[in-house]
Design a protein around this motif. Structure first.
Motif, mmCIF file in Angstrom:
data_model
loop_
_atom_site.group_PDB
_atom_site.id
_atom_site.type_symbol
_atom_site.label_atom_id
_atom_site.label_comp_id
_atom_site.label_asym_id
_atom_site.label_seq_id
_atom_site.Cartn_x
_atom_site.Cartn_y
_atom_site.Cartn_z
ATOM 1 N N GLY A 1 6.704 -54.138 -17.898
ATOM 2 C CA GLY A 1 5.950 -54.642 -16.759
ATOM 3 C C GLY A 1 6.749 -54.611 -15.464
ATOM 4 N N ILE A 2 6.032 -54.616 -14.356
ATOM 5 C CA ILE A 2 6.666 -54.580 -13.038
ATOM 6 C C ILE A 2 7.684 -55.710 -12.849
ATOM 7 C CG2 ILE A 2 6.221 -54.872 -10.559
ATOM 8 C CD1 ILE A 2 5.499 -52.120 -11.387
ATOM 9 N N ALA B 1 10.654 -54.507 -22.383
ATOM 10 C CA ALA B 1 9.584 -54.888 -21.457
ATOM 11 C C ALA B 1 9.383 -53.825 -20.388
ATOM 12 C CB ALA B 1 9.898 -56.231 -20.806
ATOM 13 N N TRP C 1 9.956 -43.961 -17.351
ATOM 14 C CA TRP C 1 9.648 -45.061 -16.448
ATOM 15 C C TRP C 1 10.912 -45.610 -15.801
ATOM 16 C CZ3 TRP C 1 6.528 -46.951 -13.245
ATOM 17 C CH2 TRP C 1 6.197 -48.296 -13.087
ATOM 18 N N HIS D 1 9.699 -44.983 -22.087
ATOM 19 C CA HIS D 1 10.545 -45.989 -21.448
ATOM 20 C C HIS D 1 11.574 -45.328 -20.530
ATOM 21 C CE1 HIS D 1 9.004 -49.086 -24.182
ATOM 22 N NE2 HIS D 1 9.707 -49.983 -23.505
ATOM 23 N N ALA E 1 4.958 -47.620 -8.711
ATOM 24 C CA ALA E 1 3.844 -47.613 -9.654
ATOM 25 C C ALA E 1 3.033 -46.329 -9.562
ATOM 26 C CB ALA E 1 2.947 -48.826 -9.403
ATOM 27 N N SER F 1 -1.953 -51.638 -17.228
ATOM 28 C CA SER F 1 -0.773 -52.459 -17.472
ATOM 29 C C SER F 1 -0.023 -52.820 -16.204
ATOM 30 C CB SER F 1 0.180 -51.721 -18.427
ATOM 31 O OG SER F 1 0.712 -50.582 -17.799
ATOM 32 N N ILE F 2 -0.459 -52.312 -15.061
ATOM 33 C CA ILE F 2 0.223 -52.578 -13.795
ATOM 34 C C ILE F 2 -0.581 -53.582 -12.980
ATOM 35 C CG2 ILE F 2 0.990 -51.528 -11.639
ATOM 36 C CD1 ILE F 2 1.473 -48.963 -13.150
ATOM 37 N N PRO F 3 0.063 -54.639 -12.473
ATOM 38 C CA PRO F 3 -0.652 -55.677 -11.748
ATOM 39 C C PRO F 3 -1.472 -55.159 -10.588
ATOM 40 C CG PRO F 3 1.620 -56.318 -12.167
ATOM 41 C CD PRO F 3 1.508 -54.879 -12.552
#
Length: 258
Positions: free
Chosen positions: A80-81, A78, A159, A156, A109, A15-17
């Protein structure tokens, strides 16, 4: 490192770019150095004071949905980064662009891979039901989106608190707004009705314990120094854009929701 935690790290990496991880799926800690299932207190059970407090908070916070604070909680879904960078931009005082801060994103990350893996392993260990599974009330996320995922600790929150701790280290002059935003990010899960408050507390402990252990790792310190130099340059650059609508956000996260 247990099989469960390895699997969780691998799942998070998907899920991390690629910009951030560059196929780096391991955290900073040596195998077996941390086990949050032993550090966290057991999840509350029916009849305990913490359980009763969780039920009261769940019931008493349903009115926030449909308000501006509820809208912020929906945005905080959400993970995402880019979404996280945007969420912390006002607190940091600049518009945090992941593409312009690759070392900062790599640090968060990689640290988050371990923290979130610990969170997921603890969820599977404690297997506590989410609040709406005990008694259904309105939530900001459809239950189908969370199928098969347990309550304790909140991923969540883990993170979001990881972001807050690291950014506060990198920009200590902004520590108060950064940590305030991190606190509110976790509380958004209570507003959403998808986590018990005890899970929010456990998420902060999970992130804090992981961060404390990582601080002693040479690789973490090296990446921390690189990220600090990068972020300091961005903050000093007059062409770095400033975030918008920060006063409105500050008013929302200052609300006492509990």
């Amino acid at each position: 490192m247990t099989r469960t935690i390895r699997a969780a790290i691998g799942s998070l990496a998907l899920s991390i770019p690629a910009l951030v991880l560059a196929q780096q799926t391991t955290g900073y800690l040596p195998d077996g150095s941390l086990d949050m299932t032993q550090i966290l207190p057991p999840a509350p059970v029916k009849g305990e004071a913490r359980y009763l407090n969780d039920r009261r908070i769940f019931k008493d916070t349903r009115h926030w949905l449909g308000t501006p604070r509820g809208d912020l909680a929906m945005r905080d879904v959400a993970l995402g980064i880019p979404a996280m960078a945007d969420a912390f931009s006002c607190a940091l005082g600049i518009k945090l662009d992941p593409k312009k801060a690759p070392m900062t994103m790599k640090l968060i990350a990689r640290a988050g891979a371990t923290a979130n893996a610990q969170s997921k392993a603890s969820k599977e260990f404690f297997k506590r039901l989410r609040p709406y599974q005990i008694k259904m009330r309105k939530t900001c996320q459809a239950p189908s989106e969370l199928k098969g995922s347990y309550d304790y600790p909140s991923g969540h929150t883990t993170w979001g608190w990881t972001w807050a701790l690291i950014l506060a280290n990198l920009a200590p002059d902004r520590a108060t707004p950064i940590l305030t935003r991190g606190r509110a990010y976790g509380e958004s899960r209570v507003v959403c009705g998808v986590h018990n408050y005890s899970a929010i507390e456990a998420g902060r402990v999970t992130a804090s314990a992981t961060y404390a252990a990582e601080l002693g790792q040479p690789a973490f310190q090296a990446d921390l120094a690189a990220a600090r130099a990068e972020l300091s340059a961005l903050r000093a650059d007059p062409t770095t854009p400033k975030p918008e609508k920060c006063d409105a956000e500050a008013a929302l996260i200052a609300l006492h929701i509990l």
